[in-house]
Write an enzyme that holds these catalytic residues in place. Structure first.
Site, PDB file in Angstrom:
ATOM      1  N   HIS A 182       0.783  -1.206  -0.127  1.00 58.36           N
ATOM      2  CA  HIS A 182       0.143  -0.013  -0.097  1.00 58.36           C
ATOM      3  C   HIS A 182       0.929   1.118  -0.224  1.00 58.36           C
ATOM      4  CE1 HIS A 182      -3.142   2.679   0.919  1.00 58.36           C
ATOM      5  NE2 HIS A 182      -2.751   3.352   1.705  1.00 58.36           N
TER       6      HIS A 182
ATOM      7  N   ARG B  88     -10.228  -7.918 -12.890  1.00 58.05           N
ATOM      8  CA  ARG B  88     -10.064  -8.933 -12.282  1.00 58.05           C
ATOM      9  C   ARG B  88     -11.420  -9.337 -11.617  1.00 58.05           C
ATOM     10  NH1 ARG B  88      -5.102  -6.332 -10.285  1.00 58.05           N
ATOM     11  NH2 ARG B  88      -3.116  -7.993 -10.337  1.00 58.05           N
TER      12      ARG B  88
ATOM     13  N   ARG C 147     -10.909 -11.376 -16.953  1.00 56.47           N
ATOM     14  CA  ARG C 147     -10.413 -12.583 -16.731  1.00 56.47           C
ATOM     15  C   ARG C 147     -11.285 -13.434 -15.951  1.00 56.47           C
ATOM     16  NH1 ARG C 147      -5.171 -12.441 -12.770  1.00 56.47           N
ATOM     17  NH2 ARG C 147      -6.812 -12.100 -11.151  1.00 56.47           N
TER      18      ARG C 147
ATOM     19  N   GLU D 299       1.230 -16.897 -17.057  1.00 59.18           N
ATOM     20  CA  GLU D 299       2.001 -16.738 -15.440  1.00 59.18           C
ATOM     21  C   GLU D 299       2.786 -17.809 -15.111  1.00 59.18           C
ATOM     22  OE1 GLU D 299      -1.634 -14.647 -13.258  1.00 59.18           O
ATOM     23  OE2 GLU D 299      -2.425 -16.595 -14.376  1.00 59.18           O
TER      24      GLU D 299
ATOM     25  N   ASN E 119       3.271 -10.442 -11.954  1.00 65.90           N
ATOM     26  CA  ASN E 119       3.466 -10.753 -10.573  1.00 65.90           C
ATOM     27  C   ASN E 119       3.558 -12.412 -10.442  1.00 65.90           C
ATOM     28  OD1 ASN E 119       2.882  -8.232 -10.442  1.00 65.90           O
ATOM     29  ND2 ASN E 119       0.469  -8.575 -10.231  1.00 65.90           N
ATOM     30  N   ASP E 120       2.565 -13.220 -10.851  1.00 60.69           N
ATOM     31  CA  ASP E 120       2.894 -14.663 -10.682  1.00 60.69           C
ATOM     32  C   ASP E 120       3.987 -15.258 -11.565  1.00 60.69           C
ATOM     33  OD1 ASP E 120       0.747 -15.668  -8.898  1.00 60.69           O
ATOM     34  OD2 ASP E 120      -0.819 -15.083 -10.180  1.00 60.69           O
TER      35      ASP E 120
ATOM     36  N   ARG F 123       5.032 -14.595  -3.727  1.00 53.86           N
ATOM     37  CA  ARG F 123       5.148 -13.276  -3.837  1.00 53.86           C
ATOM     38  C   ARG F 123       4.260 -12.563  -2.651  1.00 53.86           C
ATOM     39  NH1 ARG F 123       0.213 -13.039  -8.280  1.00 53.86           N
ATOM     40  NH2 ARG F 123      -0.742 -11.009  -7.294  1.00 53.86           N
TER      41      ARG F 123
ATOM     42  N   CYS G 113      -0.010  -7.339 -17.945  1.00 48.55           N
ATOM     43  CA  CYS G 113      -0.803  -6.764 -16.904  1.00 48.55           C
ATOM     44  C   CYS G 113      -0.765  -6.742 -15.500  1.00 48.55           C
ATOM     45  CB  CYS G 113      -2.402  -7.359 -17.175  1.00 48.55           C
ATOM     46  SG  CYS G 113      -2.535  -8.950 -16.845  1.00 48.55           S
TER      47      CYS G 113
HETATM   48  C1  PEP Z   1      -0.440 -11.128 -12.237  1.00 45.03           C
HETATM   49  O1  PEP Z   1       0.037 -12.275 -11.607  1.00 45.03           O
HETATM   50  O2  PEP Z   1       0.733 -10.556 -12.718  1.00 45.03           O
HETATM   51  C2  PEP Z   1      -1.741 -10.815 -12.492  1.00 45.03           C
HETATM   52  C3  PEP Z   1      -1.851  -9.662 -13.194  1.00 45.03           C
HETATM   53  O3  PEP Z   1      -2.623 -11.369 -11.874  1.00 45.03           O
HETATM   54  P1  PEP Z   1      -2.963 -11.259 -10.001  1.00 45.03           P
HETATM   55  O4  PEP Z   1      -1.953 -10.338  -9.704  1.00 45.03           O
HETATM   56  O5  PEP Z   1      -4.402 -11.045  -9.996  1.00 45.03           O
HETATM   57  O6  PEP Z   1      -2.616 -12.622  -9.859  1.00 45.03           O
HETATM   58 MG    MG Z   2      -1.769 -13.788 -11.495  1.00 43.74          MG
END
Ligand code: PEP
Ligand code: MG
Length: 538
Positions: A183, A271, A307, A396, A419-420, A430, A467
């Site tokens: 945050h 999402r 998604r 991912e 991210n994943d 993560r 994304c």
């Molecule tokens: C990701 O994994 O980068 C992604 C955009 O999905 P989330 O963060 O919702 O898992």
């Molecule tokens: Mg993801």
């Protein structure tokens, strides 16, 4: 020589200020057994929750739009009957008010565990729990910051209620914990406050020291001056065309409205999990269609990439009755639900098709957590049999990253969730702030994989978006364009700055910046080389 501390920089501008250590609040008393009875405890609890609602109203009145919206969402948790109902069960078993509400908040937070998209919501719930318990114990949680001066706040991490108390005197922030998606990072980026998070040595800073907060250099320099700062990058505000489309990530109709006020070209990631996480019974197709239509109608002009549900046993959707798993992030999540819950995913697509027709919007659909070409083909066949969508998958997992060339004719597009992808590529949870350095998108291992996906996607005629949070960093977005990525999707607060960056470079320049990033042998040298190449384009 001045002492330097490494961390993860947030944003592009540096600041010098005086250290103001925010001490951890007085510890909350341990939970106990009630000596006054359930009814009297419930009265205390009602009083404390009402007081926190009033505090949030007061903070929201002076806060920026993003923060005020966070407080609105937090108030809804406090006003949710379900919360006090769970607390009441604990009161009836003999808990005191603090224990009852603490356990009720924990039960709510457990619903969101395991997915960074909900990391902030878990933090908000924990913060609310702390605030209600502090009221019950008569503990003061305010930061009481001065209005003038040039302060660099130093703390463990800062919650939404903390950041709302930042005064104009706050020019910089340093946190010991928290990663690139915390945050603190999001708010400081949105408000252009210089910040470096994940600074392991932050505890050695003391009140009154002068420090340079140098986010571009991923460091804090004790006694540093602004002339020591790594060259900051600024991009002129422009409505000129961007090198590749910049879309927005959203999760709710409110996000869609916020995104519509930016330069976003459509939505790159909607999402949909939120709709399901707050529902204790499965929403009907009609209910889902109505919620989607609200979001689609509010979204910025352009395509809207939706998604399908990304849930797993770590993020249980109550009515799916998913079993407990030892390693939830490696378990049945995302598209893997198709085995047990095919109808659920089909209903989601049916609702989206209805919302698409009723709003006249262009809807693309994609499935999360795909590991094989067969899974991609299965999703594509299902989606095409239900609606008039462009169909894609998220990239991912390393396994599907290595087979993008085989997706030709299978899907229309892919969207990389960095991210994943980082989590699985580096075998680094993560959610674990201690692993922030491995999850840094400038890691050469990730950049090389992105380059391969970009090249293979172009050869296969499959468009490749990104994304994940990495696309919210304007300099990294330029690298992505240079690697052959064909669109990016950023959080709403970052859409304009990412657009400005992508309007300021040609494809040739972006390729040079990407080549520089690829030359780095670690995250720091990759970032430094890319920023130098980007600075050379100005
Ligand atoms: C990701 O994994 O980068 C992604 C955009 O999905 P989330 O963060 O919702 O898992
Ligand atoms: Mg993801």
């Amino acid at each position: 020589m001045s002492k330097q501390m490494k961390g993860l920089g947030v944003g592009l501008t540096a600041a010098v200020g005086t250290v103001h250590v925010v001490a951890p609040a007085q510890p909350l008393p341990a939970w106990g057994r009630s000596s006054i009875g359930a009814e009297a405890e419930m009265d205390r609890l009602r009083g404390a929750t009402a007081a926190v609602v009033a505090d949030l109203d007061r903070l929201a009145a002076g806060a920026d739009h993003t923060t005020a919206e966070i407080f609105e969402a937090m108030k809804m948790w406090l006003e949710d009957d379900g919360l006090l109902e769970i607390a009441e069960e604990h009161l009836n078993e003999g808990s005191d008010a603090a224990g009852a509400i603490g356990q009720a908040f924990n039960a709510f937070a457990a619903m969101f565990e395991g997915d960074a998209a909900f990391e902030e919501r878990i933090a908000d719930l924990q913060d609310l729990s702390r605030r209600v318990q502090a009221h019950l114990a008569g503990i003061h949680l305010g930061l009481d910051l001065p209005q003038t001066g040039r302060l660099v706040l130093v703390g463990e991490d800062f919650s939404p209620a903390d950041t709302a108390q930042f005064t104009p005197a706050v020019v910089g922030v340093i946190t010991r914990a928290g990663g690139p998606t915390s945050h603190t990072a999001i708010i400081c980026r949105a408000r252009s406050i210089a910040a470096v998070v994940s600074v392991t040595d932050a505890g050695s800073l003391v009140d009154g020291q002068t420090v340079l907060v140098d986010p571009v250099g991923d460091r804090v320099v004790v006694d540093g001056s602004i002339t020591d700062a790594t060259k900051p990058l600024e991009f002129a505000d422009t409505d000129a065309a961007t090198l590749i489309p910049v879309r927005s990530n959203i999760g709710t109709a409110a996000d869609a409205k916020t995104a519509a006020a930016t330069k976003a070209n459509g939505v790159g990631l909607f999402r949909t999990e939120l709709l399901y996480l707050s529902a204790s019974t499965q929403p009907s197709v009609e209910q889902q269609a109505a919620s989607y239509a609200e979001v689609l109608a509010a979204a910025p002009d352009g395509p809207i990439v939706v998604r399908t549900i990304d849930a797993g046993s770590d993020k249980p959707v109550p009515f799916l009755n998913m079993p407990h798993e030892e390693n939830p992030s490696l378990g049945v999540r995302g598209f893997r639900l198709i085995v047990e819950h095919r109808q659920f995913i089909a209903d989601q697509l049916t609702s989206l098709e209805a919302a698409r027709k009723s709003t006249g919007r262009e809807v693309w659909v994609m499935a999360p957590m795909i590991a094989t070409v067969d899974e991609a083909a299965e999703f594509a066949a299902l989606a095409r049999s239900i609606g008039d969508f462009k169909v894609g998958i998220m990239i991912e997992t390393p396994a599907i990253s290595m087979q993008v060339d085989r997706l030709s004719g299978v899907v229309d597009f892919v969207s990389i969730g960095t991210n994943d992808l980082s989590q699985y590529l580096f075998a680094a949870d993560r959610m674990n702030p201690a692993l922030g350095a491995l999850l840094n998108p400038w890691q050469p291992g990730l950049i090389r994989m992105l380059a391969k996906i970009g090249t293979d996607g172009a050869a296969a005629g499959v468009s490749v978006g990104v994304c994940g949070e990495s696309a919210s960093d304007p300099a990294f977005a330029v690298v992505l364009a240079g690697l052959g990525i064909t669109s990016v999707s950023a959080s709403p607060s970052q859409v304009n700055v990412v657009s400005n960056a992508l309007a300021s470079v040609t494809l040739e320049q972006a390729k040079a910046v990407a080549a520089a990033a690829l030359s780095g042998t670690d995250a720091a040298s990759a970032k430094a080389a890319a920023l130098e190449a980007l600075a050379a384009t100005r």
